[in-house]
Design an enzyme around this catalytic site. Structure first.
Site, PDB file in Angstrom:
ATOM      1  N   GLU A 156      46.759  33.423  19.046  1.00 14.55           N
ATOM      2  CA  GLU A 156      48.179  33.122  18.799  1.00 14.55           C
ATOM      3  C   GLU A 156      48.213  31.690  18.286  1.00 14.55           C
ATOM      4  OE1 GLU A 156      50.481  35.243  19.038  1.00 14.55           O
ATOM      5  OE2 GLU A 156      49.969  36.710  20.568  1.00 14.55           O
ATOM      6  N   CYS A 216      55.788  27.221  18.685  1.00 10.00           N
ATOM      7  CA  CYS A 216      55.182  27.922  17.539  1.00 10.00           C
ATOM      8  C   CYS A 216      56.246  28.733  16.797  1.00 10.00           C
ATOM      9  CB  CYS A 216      54.064  28.824  18.015  1.00 10.00           C
ATOM     10  SG  CYS A 216      54.564  29.929  19.325  1.00 10.00           S
TER      11      CYS A 216
HETATM   12  P1  NAP Z   1      45.117  22.864  20.336  1.00  9.15           P
HETATM   13  O1  NAP Z   1      44.709  21.464  20.140  1.00  9.15           O
HETATM   14  O2  NAP Z   1      44.447  23.908  19.558  1.00  9.15           O
HETATM   15  O3  NAP Z   1      44.952  23.140  21.902  1.00  9.15           O
HETATM   16  C1  NAP Z   1      45.158  24.405  22.458  1.00  9.15           C
HETATM   17  C2  NAP Z   1      44.065  24.679  23.484  1.00  9.15           C
HETATM   18  O4  NAP Z   1      42.810  24.824  22.804  1.00  9.15           O
HETATM   19  C3  NAP Z   1      43.867  23.546  24.479  1.00  9.15           C
HETATM   20  O5  NAP Z   1      43.518  24.089  25.736  1.00  9.15           O
HETATM   21  C4  NAP Z   1      42.707  22.766  23.892  1.00  9.15           C
HETATM   22  O6  NAP Z   1      42.009  22.005  24.833  1.00  9.15           O
HETATM   23  C5  NAP Z   1      41.863  23.897  23.347  1.00  9.15           C
HETATM   24  N1  NAP Z   1      40.956  23.536  22.264  1.00  9.15           N
HETATM   25  C6  NAP Z   1      41.106  22.555  21.337  1.00  9.15           C
HETATM   26  N2  NAP Z   1      40.069  22.571  20.494  1.00  9.15           N
HETATM   27  C7  NAP Z   1      39.248  23.569  20.870  1.00  9.15           C
HETATM   28  C8  NAP Z   1      38.005  24.089  20.387  1.00  9.15           C
HETATM   29  N3  NAP Z   1      37.402  23.568  19.340  1.00  9.15           N
HETATM   30  N4  NAP Z   1      37.467  25.140  21.017  1.00  9.15           N
HETATM   31  C9  NAP Z   1      38.068  25.687  22.089  1.00  9.15           C
HETATM   32  N5  NAP Z   1      39.222  25.233  22.607  1.00  9.15           N
HETATM   33  C10 NAP Z   1      39.812  24.203  22.006  1.00  9.15           C
HETATM   34  O7  NAP Z   1      46.632  23.110  20.118  1.00  9.15           O
HETATM   35  P2  NAP Z   1      47.824  22.110  20.277  1.00  9.15           P
HETATM   36  O8  NAP Z   1      47.879  21.316  19.036  1.00  9.15           O
HETATM   37  O9  NAP Z   1      47.782  21.403  21.570  1.00  9.15           O
HETATM   38  O10 NAP Z   1      49.029  23.170  20.349  1.00  9.15           O
HETATM   39  C11 NAP Z   1      49.909  23.340  19.369  1.00  9.15           C
HETATM   40  C12 NAP Z   1      49.526  24.490  18.463  1.00  9.15           C
HETATM   41  O11 NAP Z   1      49.593  25.712  19.193  1.00  9.15           O
HETATM   42  C13 NAP Z   1      50.543  24.650  17.344  1.00  9.15           C
HETATM   43  O12 NAP Z   1      49.907  24.962  16.139  1.00  9.15           O
HETATM   44  C14 NAP Z   1      51.397  25.807  17.825  1.00  9.15           C
HETATM   45  O13 NAP Z   1      52.096  26.467  16.811  1.00  9.15           O
HETATM   46  C15 NAP Z   1      50.387  26.655  18.494  1.00  9.15           C
HETATM   47  N6  NAP Z   1      51.038  27.589  19.403  1.00  9.15           N
HETATM   48  C16 NAP Z   1      51.053  28.906  19.095  1.00  9.15           C
HETATM   49  C17 NAP Z   1      51.705  29.815  19.916  1.00  9.15           C
HETATM   50  C18 NAP Z   1      51.741  31.278  19.596  1.00  9.15           C
HETATM   51  O14 NAP Z   1      52.084  32.068  20.482  1.00  9.15           O
HETATM   52  N7  NAP Z   1      51.408  31.707  18.393  1.00  9.15           N
HETATM   53  C19 NAP Z   1      52.346  29.356  21.068  1.00  9.15           C
HETATM   54  C20 NAP Z   1      52.322  28.004  21.350  1.00  9.15           C
HETATM   55  C21 NAP Z   1      51.654  27.132  20.513  1.00  9.15           C
HETATM   56  P3  NAP Z   1      42.217  20.400  24.950  1.00  9.15           P
HETATM   57  O15 NAP Z   1      43.619  20.178  25.347  1.00  9.15           O
HETATM   58  O16 NAP Z   1      41.247  20.007  25.969  1.00  9.15           O
HETATM   59  O17 NAP Z   1      41.919  19.841  23.589  1.00  9.15           O
END
Ligand code: NAP
Length: 455
Positions: A228, A262
């Site tokens: 997602e 999102c």
């Molecule tokens: P993010 O940096 O990707 O973080 C999300 C999760 O992934 C965190 O637990 C993070 O851990 C982990 N993570 C980061 N890099 C990783 C890697 N290389 N391998 C494995 N895990 C990893 O996302 P964000 O920027 O905080 O969140 C915002 C994004 O999420 C936006 O793009 C938003 O649209 C999307 N989102 C989508 C939905 C949906 O349902 N489609 C819902 C909500 C949000 P750490 O915190 O330790 O880095």
């Protein structure tokens, strides 16, 4: 990123956590696997009792959980309360419906008896973001545990207290030890956990980068993932729409979670004939919103979750201006108060084919595009790499039909904002990810769909 609670309203470091070491991670994986071997055979009614208790605990202690969310990531306290209530709803939905959603499905064939059976597959890893710290996790927990799987959570590093509180809710609800555990680990430890034989599949909500990293590790191991990811949802307003209602909903849909959702409406695509009125009313609404202390009941918009998000958003806004965009209101971080505050912002005149117009803006910033007709509206709506949701406003049924058919997204909402509901599937297409959460489709993602033939 350190695993820590840092209050986004003032930058104060409130608590830091030592990550689990390799030995602790191995013990948790063992416990999860052992727990699954027993848990998988329990009845739906046994699991449903615990799931209902989890809902009861959520509602009983909602003030405490909401405060924790506001403290760790800055959403307004009132929206955090609503989030906890929604978590209770998804627990009850799956407690009441899982047995039916997963019952054997008999099919007439030339066998004496043939049917489809749904069985749990084991330990499922959930990698979750900070923006809905409880909801994202409970929409995983409820179908996962009701299906007979067990869960491991790697939550975002800035919401560790929420992650631990959720683990505590599940334990207090009575679920067996190991049915759901929180791993306090940095992102660079996720690949090792994913590669472990005891983990059978994973779901990730977050950025494209994180999704692609996890899915590539899972792909090498032939393990299923649900992703997602981001979105840049269009909000289309055509001539016949009720403009006042559209503006009120547009404001809510853009400002949800301080603009960090999102499925927030991010690109407002408005028919030229009603664009002046829409723009004027939207400006009034945006300027009436109160930015400030997220604990205060009158605050509409709290701080962004981290200083990096604030910096990235500001850079995107400046890129819009460099591409010809004009700011109607907002446009700069609020420097007169501490914390990661950004004001409600409207940008017009951005060329729709510029690269920046296709980006996801994770904050209270609306891009406004004027279009001559529905054809151009649909073209612009579809012109991003994302395909999560879309909201479209028109009372003309032919236009409604075209929008439903032609918008490239996992959801189209007509005359309402995009929202998730436990009874309906949720997820995206294109670079917004794949797979579905919630509803029947959500509980079917991580089960063995077993064909049974008896002659
Ligand atoms: P993010 O940096 O990707 O973080 C999300 C999760 O992934 C965190 O637990 C993070 O851990 C982990 N993570 C980061 N890099 C990783 C890697 N290389 N391998 C494995 N895990 C990893 O996302 P964000 O920027 O905080 O969140 C915002 C994004 O999420 C936006 O793009 C938003 O649209 C999307 N989102 C989508 C939905 C949906 O349902 N489609 C819902 C909500 C949000 P750490 O915190 O330790 O880095």
């Amino acid at each position: 990123m350190a695993i820590a609670t840092i209050n986004p309203a003032n930058g104060e470091v409130l608590k830091t956590f030592e990550p689990h070491n390799d030995e602790e991670i191995a013990l948790k994986l063992d416990l999860a696997e052992q727990s699954f071997q027993k848990y998988r055979f329990l009845s739906f009614s046994q699991r449903a009792g615990w799931m209902q208790s989890a809902a009861d605990i959520l509602l009983q202690d909602k003030a405490q959980f909401a405060k924790l969310m506001t403290l760790e990531m800055g959403k307004t306290y009132k929206s955090a309360i609503a989030e906890v209530e929604k978590c209770a709803l998804v627990c009850r939905y799956y407690a009441e419906n899982a047995a039916d959603l997963l019952k054997d499905n008999y099919v007439q064939t030339d066998a004496n008896k043939s049917f489809v059976k749904y069985q749990p597959i084991g330990v499922i890893l959930a990698v979750m973001p900070w923006n809905f710290p409880f909801w994202q996790v409970f929409r995983f927990i409820a179908p996962t545990l009701m299906a007979g799987n067990v869960g491991l959570l790697k939550h975002a590093s800035n919401v560790p207290q929420c992650a631990l509180a959720i683990e505590d809710v599940i334990q207090r609800a009575g679920f067996p030890q190991g049915a759901f555990q929180t791993l306090l680990i940095p992102a660079n430890k996720v690949a090792n956990v994913m590669s472990d034989d005891r983990v059978k599949a994973a779901t990730l909500t977050g950025s494209e980068f994180a999704g692609a990293s996890l899915a590539s590790v899972a792909g090498k191991q032939i393990k299923k993932t649900v992703l997602e990811l981001g979105g840049s949802d269009p909000f289309i307003v055509l001539e016949s729409a009720n403009i006042e209602a559209a503006v009120a909903t547009a404001t809510t849909a853009r400002m949800l979670n301080n603009g960090q959702s999102c499925i927030a409406a991010k690109r407002f695509i408005v028919a030229e004939s009603v664009a002046d009125e829409f723009e004027k009313l939207l400006l009034e609404k945006f300027q009436s919103l109160k930015v400030g202390d997220p604990m205060h009941p009158e605050t509409d918009i709290g701080p962004l979750a981290t200083p990096d998000i604030l910096k990235d958003l500001d850079q995107q806004v400046q890129a819009c201006i460099q591409n010809g965009g004009k700011i109607l209101t907002g446009g700069h971080p609020l420097s007169n108060i501490p914390g990661n505050f950004y004001p409600p912002t409207i940008i017009i005149d951005i060329p729709p084919d510029s690269a920046i117009a296709k980006d996801e803006f994770f904050g209270p910033v609306a891009m406004l595009f004027r279009v001559p007709n529905i054809d151009v509206a649909i073209k612009i709506a579809n012109s991003t790499p994302f395909g999560l949701g879309a909201s479209a406003w028109t009372t003309n049924t032919e236009e409604q039909q075209r929008l439903i058919e032609e918008i490239e997204a996992g959801a189209v909402f007509i005359n309402d904002m995009v929202k998730s509901d436990p009874r309906l599937p949720f997820g995206g297409i294109k670079r917004s990810g794949y797979g579905r959460e919630l509803s029947t489709q959500g509980i079917h993602e991580f089960v063995n769909v077993k064909t049974v033939w008896v002659k």
